[in-house]
Scaffold this motif. Structure first.
Motif, PDB file in Angstrom:
ATOM      1  N   ARG A  64       0.849  -1.194   0.000  1.00  0.00           N
ATOM      2  CA  ARG A  64       0.000   0.000   0.000  1.00  0.00           C
ATOM      3  C   ARG A  64       0.881   1.239   0.000  1.00  0.00           C
ATOM      4  O   ARG A  64       1.920   1.273   0.637  1.00  0.00           O
ATOM      5  CB  ARG A  64      -0.910   0.023   1.235  1.00  0.00           C
ATOM      6  CG  ARG A  64      -1.899   1.200   1.238  1.00  0.00           C
ATOM      7  CD  ARG A  64      -2.765   1.196   2.484  1.00  0.00           C
ATOM      8  NE  ARG A  64      -2.023   1.617   3.663  1.00  0.00           N
ATOM      9  CZ  ARG A  64      -1.878   2.881   4.055  1.00  0.00           C
ATOM     10  NH1 ARG A  64      -2.402   3.860   3.338  1.00  0.00           N
ATOM     11  NH2 ARG A  64      -1.210   3.169   5.153  1.00  0.00           N
ATOM     12  N   TYR A  65       0.438   2.262  -0.728  1.00  0.00           N
ATOM     13  CA  TYR A  65       1.182   3.517  -0.740  1.00  0.00           C
ATOM     14  C   TYR A  65       0.225   4.696  -0.725  1.00  0.00           C
ATOM     15  O   TYR A  65      -0.981   4.552  -0.962  1.00  0.00           O
ATOM     16  CB  TYR A  65       2.116   3.589  -1.956  1.00  0.00           C
ATOM     17  CG  TYR A  65       1.428   3.769  -3.293  1.00  0.00           C
ATOM     18  CD1 TYR A  65       1.106   5.030  -3.791  1.00  0.00           C
ATOM     19  CD2 TYR A  65       1.114   2.660  -4.095  1.00  0.00           C
ATOM     20  CE1 TYR A  65       0.493   5.192  -5.016  1.00  0.00           C
ATOM     21  CE2 TYR A  65       0.509   2.817  -5.327  1.00  0.00           C
ATOM     22  CZ  TYR A  65       0.198   4.086  -5.789  1.00  0.00           C
ATOM     23  OH  TYR A  65      -0.411   4.246  -7.008  1.00  0.00           O
ATOM     24  N   THR A  66       0.749   5.860  -0.412  1.00  0.00           N
ATOM     25  CA  THR A  66      -0.016   7.106  -0.454  1.00  0.00           C
ATOM     26  C   THR A  66       0.786   8.147  -1.229  1.00  0.00           C
ATOM     27  O   THR A  66       2.002   8.027  -1.391  1.00  0.00           O
ATOM     28  CB  THR A  66      -0.331   7.640   0.951  1.00  0.00           C
ATOM     29  OG1 THR A  66       0.900   7.991   1.607  1.00  0.00           O
ATOM     30  CG2 THR A  66      -1.074   6.605   1.778  1.00  0.00           C
ATOM     31  N   ILE A  67       0.079   9.163  -1.709  1.00  0.00           N
ATOM     32  CA  ILE A  67       0.699  10.257  -2.458  1.00  0.00           C
ATOM     33  C   ILE A  67       0.632  11.512  -1.599  1.00  0.00           C
ATOM     34  O   ILE A  67      -0.446  11.893  -1.143  1.00  0.00           O
ATOM     35  CB  ILE A  67      -0.031  10.495  -3.795  1.00  0.00           C
ATOM     36  CG1 ILE A  67      -0.061   9.210  -4.625  1.00  0.00           C
ATOM     37  CG2 ILE A  67       0.607  11.635  -4.571  1.00  0.00           C
ATOM     38  CD1 ILE A  67      -1.011   9.279  -5.806  1.00  0.00           C
ATOM     39  N   ARG A  68       1.764  12.132  -1.379  1.00  0.00           N
ATOM     40  CA  ARG A  68       1.812  13.357  -0.581  1.00  0.00           C
ATOM     41  C   ARG A  68       2.312  14.492  -1.459  1.00  0.00           C
ATOM     42  O   ARG A  68       3.353  14.382  -2.094  1.00  0.00           O
ATOM     43  CB  ARG A  68       2.720  13.174   0.628  1.00  0.00           C
ATOM     44  CG  ARG A  68       2.703  14.341   1.605  1.00  0.00           C
ATOM     45  CD  ARG A  68       3.615  14.053   2.780  1.00  0.00           C
ATOM     46  NE  ARG A  68       3.104  12.949   3.555  1.00  0.00           N
ATOM     47  CZ  ARG A  68       2.376  13.079   4.658  1.00  0.00           C
ATOM     48  NH1 ARG A  68       2.081  14.287   5.103  1.00  0.00           N
ATOM     49  NH2 ARG A  68       1.946  12.022   5.311  1.00  0.00           N
ATOM     50  N   ASP A  74      -4.632   9.029  -0.121  1.00  0.00           N
ATOM     51  CA  ASP A  74      -4.384   7.617   0.177  1.00  0.00           C
ATOM     52  C   ASP A  74      -5.256   6.651  -0.593  1.00  0.00           C
ATOM     53  O   ASP A  74      -5.317   5.468  -0.257  1.00  0.00           O
ATOM     54  CB  ASP A  74      -4.523   7.346   1.679  1.00  0.00           C
ATOM     55  CG  ASP A  74      -5.792   7.926   2.271  1.00  0.00           C
ATOM     56  OD1 ASP A  74      -6.583   8.535   1.522  1.00  0.00           O
ATOM     57  OD2 ASP A  74      -6.002   7.773   3.478  1.00  0.00           O
ATOM     58  N   GLY A  75      -5.928   7.138  -1.658  1.00  0.00           N
ATOM     59  CA  GLY A  75      -6.717   6.215  -2.456  1.00  0.00           C
ATOM     60  C   GLY A  75      -7.612   6.928  -3.453  1.00  0.00           C
ATOM     61  O   GLY A  75      -7.684   8.159  -3.497  1.00  0.00           O
ATOM     62  N   PHE A  76      -8.297   6.128  -4.283  1.00  0.00           N
ATOM     63  CA  PHE A  76      -9.312   6.665  -5.188  1.00  0.00           C
ATOM     64  C   PHE A  76     -10.541   7.023  -4.358  1.00  0.00           C
ATOM     65  O   PHE A  76     -11.064   6.183  -3.612  1.00  0.00           O
ATOM     66  CB  PHE A  76      -9.687   5.627  -6.251  1.00  0.00           C
ATOM     67  CG  PHE A  76      -8.557   5.277  -7.182  1.00  0.00           C
ATOM     68  CD1 PHE A  76      -8.210   6.127  -8.225  1.00  0.00           C
ATOM     69  CD2 PHE A  76      -7.849   4.095  -7.030  1.00  0.00           C
ATOM     70  CE1 PHE A  76      -7.174   5.799  -9.101  1.00  0.00           C
ATOM     71  CE2 PHE A  76      -6.813   3.765  -7.890  1.00  0.00           C
ATOM     72  CZ  PHE A  76      -6.475   4.624  -8.927  1.00  0.00           C
ATOM     73  N   ARG A  77     -11.016   8.261  -4.494  1.00  0.00           N
ATOM     74  CA  ARG A  77     -12.117   8.712  -3.641  1.00  0.00           C
ATOM     75  C   ARG A  77     -13.415   8.009  -4.011  1.00  0.00           C
ATOM     76  O   ARG A  77     -13.823   7.976  -5.172  1.00  0.00           O
ATOM     77  CB  ARG A  77     -12.272  10.220  -3.716  1.00  0.00           C
ATOM     78  CG  ARG A  77     -13.353  10.756  -2.777  1.00  0.00           C
ATOM     79  CD  ARG A  77     -13.029  12.150  -2.324  1.00  0.00           C
ATOM     80  NE  ARG A  77     -11.812  12.196  -1.499  1.00  0.00           N
ATOM     81  CZ  ARG A  77     -11.788  11.878  -0.204  1.00  0.00           C
ATOM     82  NH1 ARG A  77     -12.906  11.469   0.398  1.00  0.00           N
ATOM     83  NH2 ARG A  77     -10.669  11.954   0.465  1.00  0.00           N
ATOM     84  N   PHE A  84      -4.698   2.817  -2.418  1.00  0.00           N
ATOM     85  CA  PHE A  84      -3.751   2.527  -3.493  1.00  0.00           C
ATOM     86  C   PHE A  84      -2.921   1.311  -3.089  1.00  0.00           C
ATOM     87  O   PHE A  84      -2.235   1.331  -2.061  1.00  0.00           O
ATOM     88  CB  PHE A  84      -2.793   3.702  -3.713  1.00  0.00           C
ATOM     89  CG  PHE A  84      -3.449   4.970  -4.184  1.00  0.00           C
ATOM     90  CD1 PHE A  84      -4.383   4.971  -5.200  1.00  0.00           C
ATOM     91  CD2 PHE A  84      -3.101   6.187  -3.612  1.00  0.00           C
ATOM     92  CE1 PHE A  84      -4.979   6.144  -5.641  1.00  0.00           C
ATOM     93  CE2 PHE A  84      -3.676   7.368  -4.042  1.00  0.00           C
ATOM     94  CZ  PHE A  84      -4.617   7.355  -5.056  1.00  0.00           C
ATOM     95  N   ARG A  85      -2.945   0.259  -3.894  1.00  0.00           N
ATOM     96  CA  ARG A  85      -2.093  -0.913  -3.680  1.00  0.00           C
ATOM     97  C   ARG A  85      -1.523  -1.375  -5.009  1.00  0.00           C
ATOM     98  O   ARG A  85      -2.238  -1.457  -6.009  1.00  0.00           O
ATOM     99  CB  ARG A  85      -2.875  -2.063  -3.026  1.00  0.00           C
ATOM    100  CG  ARG A  85      -3.104  -1.881  -1.546  1.00  0.00           C
ATOM    101  CD  ARG A  85      -3.530  -3.172  -0.869  1.00  0.00           C
ATOM    102  NE  ARG A  85      -3.781  -2.959   0.539  1.00  0.00           N
ATOM    103  CZ  ARG A  85      -2.854  -3.010   1.485  1.00  0.00           C
ATOM    104  NH1 ARG A  85      -1.612  -3.300   1.164  1.00  0.00           N
ATOM    105  NH2 ARG A  85      -3.152  -2.794   2.751  1.00  0.00           N
ATOM    106  N   PHE A  86      -0.228  -1.663  -5.002  1.00  0.00           N
ATOM    107  CA  PHE A  86       0.388  -2.223  -6.199  1.00  0.00           C
ATOM    108  C   PHE A  86      -0.192  -3.613  -6.450  1.00  0.00           C
ATOM    109  O   PHE A  86      -0.342  -4.414  -5.530  1.00  0.00           O
ATOM    110  CB  PHE A  86       1.903  -2.327  -6.031  1.00  0.00           C
ATOM    111  CG  PHE A  86       2.599  -0.986  -5.983  1.00  0.00           C
ATOM    112  CD1 PHE A  86       2.440  -0.071  -7.009  1.00  0.00           C
ATOM    113  CD2 PHE A  86       3.419  -0.658  -4.919  1.00  0.00           C
ATOM    114  CE1 PHE A  86       3.082   1.160  -6.972  1.00  0.00           C
ATOM    115  CE2 PHE A  86       4.073   0.568  -4.871  1.00  0.00           C
ATOM    116  CZ  PHE A  86       3.901   1.472  -5.902  1.00  0.00           C
TER     117      PHE A  86
END
Length: 293
Positions: free
Chosen positions: A70-74, A119-122, A131-133
Motif C-alpha cells: 500500500r502507498y499514499t501520495i503526498r 491515500d486512495g481513489f475517492r 492505493f495498492r500495487f
C-alpha cells in the motif's frame, strides 16, 4: 468562480462551477518517502513497509514497487498561497476515476506551506479505496478499460486567482525549504513533463505492476471554493513506477549477475597425496667422483 473540494482540493473545467475537496493538512507520520521536486512544489510516494527504492534516469524519477504494497501520495506546497493539485494514477483521476484531464477535473486544495496526503481513489466524502500495487490486469485502470498509462503518478498544480499571499516568516521559510521549496529557482526536471508521455512511456517495456482499487479507508473531505489563476497548470510533476524486473527492462537499474558457478568443487589442499605416511626422498643422482672417506 470554481469551487473545489479538499481534504485535498478538487477542480473542474475552466468556466464551470467546480466542487473541490478540502482535506485537512497531512499529519506527521513515519512512512518512508520517495520524492520528486518541481520548483516550490513536490510530490512523494509514502510507503508503510520500508523505503521504496528511488532512481533518477534521464531526467525522470522512478520508484520500485512490489505487489500488495500500500502507498499514499503526498503533495507539498512550498508557497505562501493556496494551490490546487489535480492528481492522477495510471492516467486515472484519483477523485472521479475518469481518464485524467486537469482542465476539466477537480483537485485537492493545499494550504500555504502545507501538504496533503492522498491515500486512495475517492469513493465518497468520507472514504477512499486504498492505493495498492497489483498485477497490471488487476489495476483500476485496466478494469476500467484502458491500461495504456499504467505506471505513472501525475500531479498538476494550479495557483489561486486574486488571493493575497501569506507573509513568509523565518520559520516558515526554512520549513518550506525542507519540504522542497526553491523560492523562484527552477528545480531539476526530474519529474516534469506530461505524466503519460515522454521518454518513460515511449521506451518502456511490458509494465510489471499497476495500482489496484484497494480496501475502503476512512479519509474525510469537505468543500471549499477555489478559482484558478490560469487555465494551464503552474507546475506538472510525475513519478514513474514499476517492479524490479520492469526497471531493469527500461534500463533504469542494472541487473545483478552473480558469478558463474565453478565446474568442480575447490580442493583446500590441492597438492596433497592421499592420506598416508611421509615417503622417502628421491635417490641421489649418480656421481662417479663421489666416494666415502
Amino acid at each position: 468562480m470554481r469551487r473545489s473540494v479538499s481534504t485535498v482540493a478538487l477542480a473542474v473545467a475552466a468556466g464551470a462551477v467546480a466542487v473541490a475537496l478540502y482535506a485537512a493538512p497531512a499529519a506527521a507520520q513515519k512512512m518512508s518517502r520517495s520524492v520528486s521536486w518541481g520548483g516550490s512544489f513536490s510530490v512523494q510516494i509514502d510507503s508503510d513497509d520500508g523505503v521504496l527504492p528511488t532512481y533518477h534516469h534521464r531526467g525522470y524519477t522512478f520508484v520500485e514497487g512490489r505487489q500488495g504494497l500500500r502507498y499514499t501520495i503526498r503533495v507539498y506546497n512550498g508557497t505562501g498561497e493556496r494551490v490546487e493539485a489535480v492528481v492522477t494514477v495510471d492516467g486515472r483521476d484519483v477523485i472521479t476515476g475518469r481518464q485524467g484531464n486537469y482542465k476539466r477535473q477537480r483537485g485537492y486544495v493545499i494550504d500555504p506551506y502545507a501538504s496533503v496526503e492522498i491515500d486512495g481513489f475517492r469513493t465518497s466524502w468520507s472514504g477512499v479505496a486504498a492505493f495498492r500495487f497489483t498485477e497490471v490486469e488487476e489495476s483500476y485502470a485496466a478494469r476500467m478499460g484502458d491500461d495504456s498509462d499504467v505506471g505513472v503518478i501525475g500531479v498538476a498544480i494550479f495557483r489561486e486567482k486574486d488571493r493575497r499571499p501569506v507573509p513568509v516568516y523565518e520559520d516558515d521559510y526554512y520549513e518550506s525549504r525542507r519540504l522542497g521549496s526553491s523560492h523562484g529557482k527552477s528545480a531539476a526536471p526530474s519529474a516534469s513533463g506530461d505524466a503519460a508521455g515522454g521518454y518513460a512511456a515511449r521506451e518502456r517495456s511490458e509494465q510489471g505492476i499497476g495500482t489496484g482499487y484497494g480496501e475502503d479507508r476512512y479519509s474525510p473531505a469537505s468543500e471549499t471554493t477555489f478559482e484558478r489563476r490560469s487555465r494551464r497548470p503552474d507546475s506538472k510533476l510525475a513519478i514513474y513506477y514499476d517492479d524490479h524486473q520492469g526497471l531493469i527492462a527500461r534500463g533504469v537499474i542494472r541487473p545483478y549477475y552473480p558469478p558463474p558457478p565453478r565446474p568442480y568443487e575447490p580442493n583446500p589442499f590441492p597438492h596433497s597425496p592421499d592420506p598416508g605416511f611421509a615417503p622417502p626422498p628421491p635417490p641421489r643422482p649418480y656421481n662417479p667422483y663421489y666416494y666415502w672417506e
